[in-house]
Motif scaffolding. Sequence first.
Motif, PDB file in Angstrom:
ATOM      1  N   ILE A   1      31.985 108.077 -27.490  1.00 39.99           N
ATOM      2  CA  ILE A   1      30.945 108.333 -26.289  1.00 39.99           C
ATOM      3  C   ILE A   1      30.750 108.783 -25.541  1.00 39.99           C
ATOM      4  O   ILE A   1      29.748 109.061 -24.290  1.00 39.99           O
ATOM      5  CB  ILE A   1      30.936 106.656 -26.215  1.00 39.99           C
ATOM      6  N   ILE A   2      32.180 108.886 -24.557  1.00 41.38           N
ATOM      7  CA  ILE A   2      31.831 110.077 -23.646  1.00 41.38           C
ATOM      8  C   ILE A   2      31.704 111.232 -23.688  1.00 41.38           C
ATOM      9  O   ILE A   2      30.332 111.725 -22.813  1.00 41.38           O
ATOM     10  CB  ILE A   2      33.769 110.579 -23.018  1.00 41.38           C
ATOM     11  N   ARG A   3      31.608 111.878 -24.961  1.00 37.79           N
ATOM     12  CA  ARG A   3      31.486 113.349 -25.294  1.00 37.79           C
ATOM     13  C   ARG A   3      30.064 113.467 -24.642  1.00 37.79           C
ATOM     14  O   ARG A   3      29.261 114.000 -24.241  1.00 37.79           O
ATOM     15  CB  ARG A   3      31.866 113.528 -26.230  1.00 37.79           C
ATOM     16  N   ASN A   4      29.613 112.368 -25.862  1.00 38.76           N
ATOM     17  CA  ASN A   4      28.074 111.443 -26.178  1.00 38.76           C
ATOM     18  C   ASN A   4      27.206 111.918 -24.433  1.00 38.76           C
ATOM     19  O   ASN A   4      25.798 113.342 -24.708  1.00 38.76           O
ATOM     20  CB  ASN A   4      27.366 110.729 -27.072  1.00 38.76           C
ATOM     21  N   ASP A   5      27.424 110.893 -23.830  1.00 39.29           N
ATOM     22  CA  ASP A   5      27.609 111.191 -21.988  1.00 39.29           C
ATOM     23  C   ASP A   5      27.608 112.643 -21.635  1.00 39.29           C
ATOM     24  O   ASP A   5      26.212 112.553 -20.598  1.00 39.29           O
ATOM     25  CB  ASP A   5      27.606 110.152 -21.587  1.00 39.29           C
ATOM     26  N   LEU A   6      28.693 113.433 -21.512  1.00 34.19           N
ATOM     27  CA  LEU A   6      28.786 114.585 -20.825  1.00 34.19           C
ATOM     28  C   LEU A   6      27.654 115.306 -21.183  1.00 34.19           C
ATOM     29  O   LEU A   6      27.117 116.154 -20.413  1.00 34.19           O
ATOM     30  CB  LEU A   6      30.233 114.885 -21.375  1.00 34.19           C
ATOM     31  N   PHE A   7      27.515 115.170 -22.966  1.00 35.17           N
ATOM     32  CA  PHE A   7      26.951 116.291 -23.613  1.00 35.17           C
ATOM     33  C   PHE A   7      25.143 116.778 -22.840  1.00 35.17           C
ATOM     34  O   PHE A   7      24.268 116.819 -22.837  1.00 35.17           O
ATOM     35  CB  PHE A   7      26.545 116.319 -24.934  1.00 35.17           C
ATOM     36  N   PHE A   8      25.229 115.374 -23.080  1.00 34.36           N
ATOM     37  CA  PHE A   8      23.680 114.624 -22.617  1.00 34.36           C
ATOM     38  C   PHE A   8      23.903 115.038 -21.243  1.00 34.36           C
ATOM     39  O   PHE A   8      22.377 115.692 -20.446  1.00 34.36           O
ATOM     40  CB  PHE A   8      23.116 112.846 -22.809  1.00 34.36           C
ATOM     41  N   ASN A   9      23.565 114.981 -20.222  1.00 30.89           N
ATOM     42  CA  ASN A   9      24.243 114.848 -18.227  1.00 30.89           C
ATOM     43  C   ASN A   9      24.450 116.644 -18.196  1.00 30.89           C
ATOM     44  O   ASN A   9      23.238 117.257 -17.494  1.00 30.89           O
ATOM     45  CB  ASN A   9      24.790 114.483 -17.777  1.00 30.89           C
ATOM     46  N   LEU A  10      24.900 116.984 -18.941  1.00 30.51           N
ATOM     47  CA  LEU A  10      24.539 118.646 -19.014  1.00 30.51           C
ATOM     48  C   LEU A  10      23.423 119.608 -19.601  1.00 30.51           C
ATOM     49  O   LEU A  10      23.716 120.731 -18.959  1.00 30.51           O
ATOM     50  CB  LEU A  10      26.631 119.305 -20.276  1.00 30.51           C
ATOM     51  N   HIS A  11      23.311 118.907 -20.670  1.00 33.94           N
ATOM     52  CA  HIS A  11      21.988 119.236 -21.000  1.00 33.94           C
ATOM     53  C   HIS A  11      21.183 119.195 -20.363  1.00 33.94           C
ATOM     54  O   HIS A  11      20.315 120.685 -19.678  1.00 33.94           O
ATOM     55  CB  HIS A  11      21.566 118.703 -22.349  1.00 33.94           C
ATOM     56  N   ASN A  12      21.414 118.322 -19.656  1.00 31.57           N
ATOM     57  CA  ASN A  12      19.879 118.176 -18.692  1.00 31.57           C
ATOM     58  C   ASN A  12      19.630 118.916 -17.312  1.00 31.57           C
ATOM     59  O   ASN A  12      18.966 119.497 -17.186  1.00 31.57           O
ATOM     60  CB  ASN A  12      19.497 116.507 -18.608  1.00 31.57           C
TER      61      ASN A  12
ATOM     62  N   TYR B   1      15.815 126.585 -22.134  1.00 29.87           N
ATOM     63  CA  TYR B   1      16.689 126.059 -22.846  1.00 29.87           C
ATOM     64  C   TYR B   1      16.783 125.818 -23.751  1.00 29.87           C
ATOM     65  O   TYR B   1      16.620 125.170 -24.630  1.00 29.87           O
ATOM     66  CB  TYR B   1      17.583 125.235 -21.561  1.00 29.87           C
ATOM     67  N   ILE B   2      18.145 126.701 -24.768  1.00 24.42           N
ATOM     68  CA  ILE B   2      18.965 126.744 -25.808  1.00 24.42           C
ATOM     69  C   ILE B   2      20.341 125.946 -25.732  1.00 24.42           C
ATOM     70  O   ILE B   2      20.744 127.068 -25.499  1.00 24.42           O
ATOM     71  CB  ILE B   2      18.521 128.441 -26.702  1.00 24.42           C
ATOM     72  N   PRO B   3      20.488 124.377 -26.434  1.00 26.26           N
ATOM     73  CA  PRO B   3      21.374 124.404 -26.285  1.00 26.26           C
ATOM     74  C   PRO B   3      22.787 125.252 -27.006  1.00 26.26           C
ATOM     75  O   PRO B   3      22.009 125.699 -28.344  1.00 26.26           O
ATOM     76  CB  PRO B   3      22.227 123.016 -26.651  1.00 26.26           C
ATOM     77  N   GLU B   4      23.895 125.478 -26.810  1.00 28.60           N
ATOM     78  CA  GLU B   4      24.775 125.652 -27.227  1.00 28.60           C
ATOM     79  C   GLU B   4      25.460 124.858 -29.262  1.00 28.60           C
ATOM     80  O   GLU B   4      26.862 125.354 -29.849  1.00 28.60           O
ATOM     81  CB  GLU B   4      25.886 126.585 -27.535  1.00 28.60           C
ATOM     82  N   ASP B   5      24.906 123.228 -29.247  1.00 28.33           N
ATOM     83  CA  ASP B   5      25.421 122.693 -29.972  1.00 28.33           C
ATOM     84  C   ASP B   5      25.446 123.553 -31.430  1.00 28.33           C
ATOM     85  O   ASP B   5      24.944 123.665 -32.032  1.00 28.33           O
ATOM     86  CB  ASP B   5      24.970 121.510 -30.321  1.00 28.33           C
TER      87      ASP B   5
ATOM     88  N   ALA C   1      34.291 122.770 -22.389  1.00 27.16           N
ATOM     89  CA  ALA C   1      33.514 120.960 -23.347  1.00 27.16           C
ATOM     90  C   ALA C   1      32.828 121.066 -24.685  1.00 27.16           C
ATOM     91  O   ALA C   1      34.046 119.465 -25.253  1.00 27.16           O
ATOM     92  CB  ALA C   1      32.704 120.745 -22.386  1.00 27.16           C
ATOM     93  N   ARG C   2      32.902 122.041 -25.296  1.00 27.80           N
ATOM     94  CA  ARG C   2      32.410 121.962 -26.950  1.00 27.80           C
ATOM     95  C   ARG C   2      33.205 122.033 -27.705  1.00 27.80           C
ATOM     96  O   ARG C   2      33.232 120.680 -28.495  1.00 27.80           O
ATOM     97  CB  ARG C   2      31.324 122.972 -27.428  1.00 27.80           C
ATOM     98  N   ASP C   3      34.740 122.700 -27.243  1.00 23.75           N
ATOM     99  CA  ASP C   3      35.947 122.645 -28.112  1.00 23.75           C
ATOM    100  C   ASP C   3      36.856 122.157 -27.968  1.00 23.75           C
ATOM    101  O   ASP C   3      37.571 121.936 -28.900  1.00 23.75           O
ATOM    102  CB  ASP C   3      35.949 124.272 -28.269  1.00 23.75           C
ATOM    103  N   SER C   4      36.693 121.090 -27.138  1.00 23.02           N
ATOM    104  CA  SER C   4      37.612 120.832 -26.515  1.00 23.02           C
ATOM    105  C   SER C   4      37.247 118.996 -27.288  1.00 23.02           C
ATOM    106  O   SER C   4      36.449 118.194 -27.489  1.00 23.02           O
ATOM    107  CB  SER C   4      37.672 119.665 -25.346  1.00 23.02           C
ATOM    108  N   ASP C   5      38.079 118.367 -27.626  1.00 24.50           N
ATOM    109  CA  ASP C   5      37.982 116.860 -28.883  1.00 24.50           C
ATOM    110  C   ASP C   5      38.713 116.062 -28.090  1.00 24.50           C
ATOM    111  O   ASP C   5      40.131 115.383 -28.706  1.00 24.50           O
ATOM    112  CB  ASP C   5      39.181 117.152 -30.418  1.00 24.50           C
ATOM    113  N   GLU C   6      39.403 116.412 -26.397  1.00 24.46           N
ATOM    114  CA  GLU C   6      39.622 115.427 -26.049  1.00 24.46           C
ATOM    115  C   GLU C   6      39.306 114.136 -24.887  1.00 24.46           C
ATOM    116  O   GLU C   6      40.119 112.957 -24.914  1.00 24.46           O
ATOM    117  CB  GLU C   6      40.922 116.481 -24.272  1.00 24.46           C
TER     118      GLU C   6
END
Length: 588
Positions: free
Chosen positions: A172-183, A202-206, A163-168
């Motif tokens: 706004i969708i990317r931000n929501d995706l990472f917000f939910n994944l991190h939670n 939990y340490i994020p890999e961003d 998910a992090r390496d994808s630029d597809e």
Amino acid sequence: MEKTKKTEKSVLDSHRDFLDMDTDEEDFGGQESLETKEELSSETIKPIFNKQDLDKLICFVKDLAILPFIKDSDWKEECCMLIREYFENPACTLLCIYFQVDTLKVQLSIPENNQSDFIYFLRIPWHVFTIDNFHATVVFGNINRNAMMCVLKVMENMYITIARDSDEWPEIIRNDLFFNLHNFLMYLTEWVYKSINLTKLYIPEDNIADTATLSIDKRLNLLETNMQHISNEMRESEKALIDRFEGIVRYWIKQIREILASTSMCKSERTIYNESQRWIARYFNLNCLYDQVSNTKIQSILHLLENAYSPSVDSLRLLILQLHEGLEQAASNITYLNVLSEACNDLKCPDEIEKPVTRILFLILFIWTESPFYNISSNIEILCEAISTQIVYQCKNYVNVQEILEGNAENGINILQKCICCCQTYKTIYNKVIKITALIKSNSVWDVNRQLVFNHIDTFIQRCHDVIEICNSSVVFGSIINMKMVVLSHLYIYCCRIENLFYESLDKIKKIRDDILDVTKSSWLENMLKFRNFIMELENMVKNLIDCIFKEIKNVEEGIEAIYALQRFKYKESLRNILSRKWVQVRE
């Protein structure tokens, strides 16, 4: 090697397909797709395989199914039938393979018997596997020991990376995706490691390198403007990243506060060994937590949030200081408890009590004067209670309740009285030792709750008296049909009835024998009360029996013989009184 890389790339691409799965209403979601779903399910689309291709697909599954000690002979026809059904019916998305004891099982769903090791094969619904696309599209893996740990590692090492390496996705969708994944990963990480008594952050890999190095000029500029200007100045991705990190740091704060405030097991159940192990585990947990907050990634996140003037950073840094203080406290307590534990190893209750317990209590006084933690009354109270718990524990193990209730009553009474004497000796020594506390530490008062210290001791003494009472009742009411005076048939039947009733009650006690000396279980009190009430009824029956016996007596010799035959009843006070009256009658 090249083939392996291609396979890994295919698997990653298939995982990407799952993350990128189209959720438009035309496909799988929304109200408009319901008709499509109904059509698919009603038509039951099934591919047609020739036997050779199907056998080859089954071989693919067998080759990828890696389980300990699996052999070719384990693949029974029943297993192959279910694998065949998995390929022939695209509605089945999951295939699981596992051992149930020594038998290999195949299932088209998650095993329901808490299976700890299994292989899974996964696909998108209605996707048809072929020989050509199987390796490129199948998602497979194994779950072992801790299923949730496996889920966590897959999410951390594969899905987050993809998910992090994808630029597809749009931003706004990317931000929501990472917000939910991190939670999700925050909660899952905490839950997985809490089961093994560890606190894991939990340490994020961003990638925070660019955002974390905001220039000094920009920081100064931010100082001169309000929060609205901050929002306008930062890119949307930077703001979303900071919001995500802010939420993660707040969650860290919650976790650290919980571990600092935790008290572990109930103090009434601790021995000195338990107390020592508790502090060792706490030191290990705090040390791991302190190492985590010192991690460069966490420090980079804190640096980023400092640049954004996050209020959570100061709170976290304060907690880090408290973590360090907690580590020092745990190390100090472990040192003192190790000395006390060595002394407790010499405690052999109820055989050896006086010298060991005197040394132990003097060591507790030493800890009270020297320890920065145990110098508080409520904390030193924990050590005193732990000594009481340890004495009760050793005495309890010394007593074989089952053997006593099975008929060895007299020997059992001696053992129980020995344990009672041991507990009384401990109380006496404690009272003597604490008298010198004012001389040892004149500026402090030994304000330890004596009732709490001896709560388990007093309860155990009472339980021992209860067992002695049961033993005495067994002597009185057990085998009374063997009395020499019971020669008449109606008296014999009456004696049999009394004896049978007693043994019925004793059998109920035997069923709960493990609860008798367990001072943490209060349910025994009700059972003992029922037993006492029943014994009172038996005593009344025996009084009637005694009256009947003496009605049959014709002379003094028979009266004296009856008195001696009934001597077993002297252990009960109410029966002892009636025997005394009968003795007076015989003498007159």
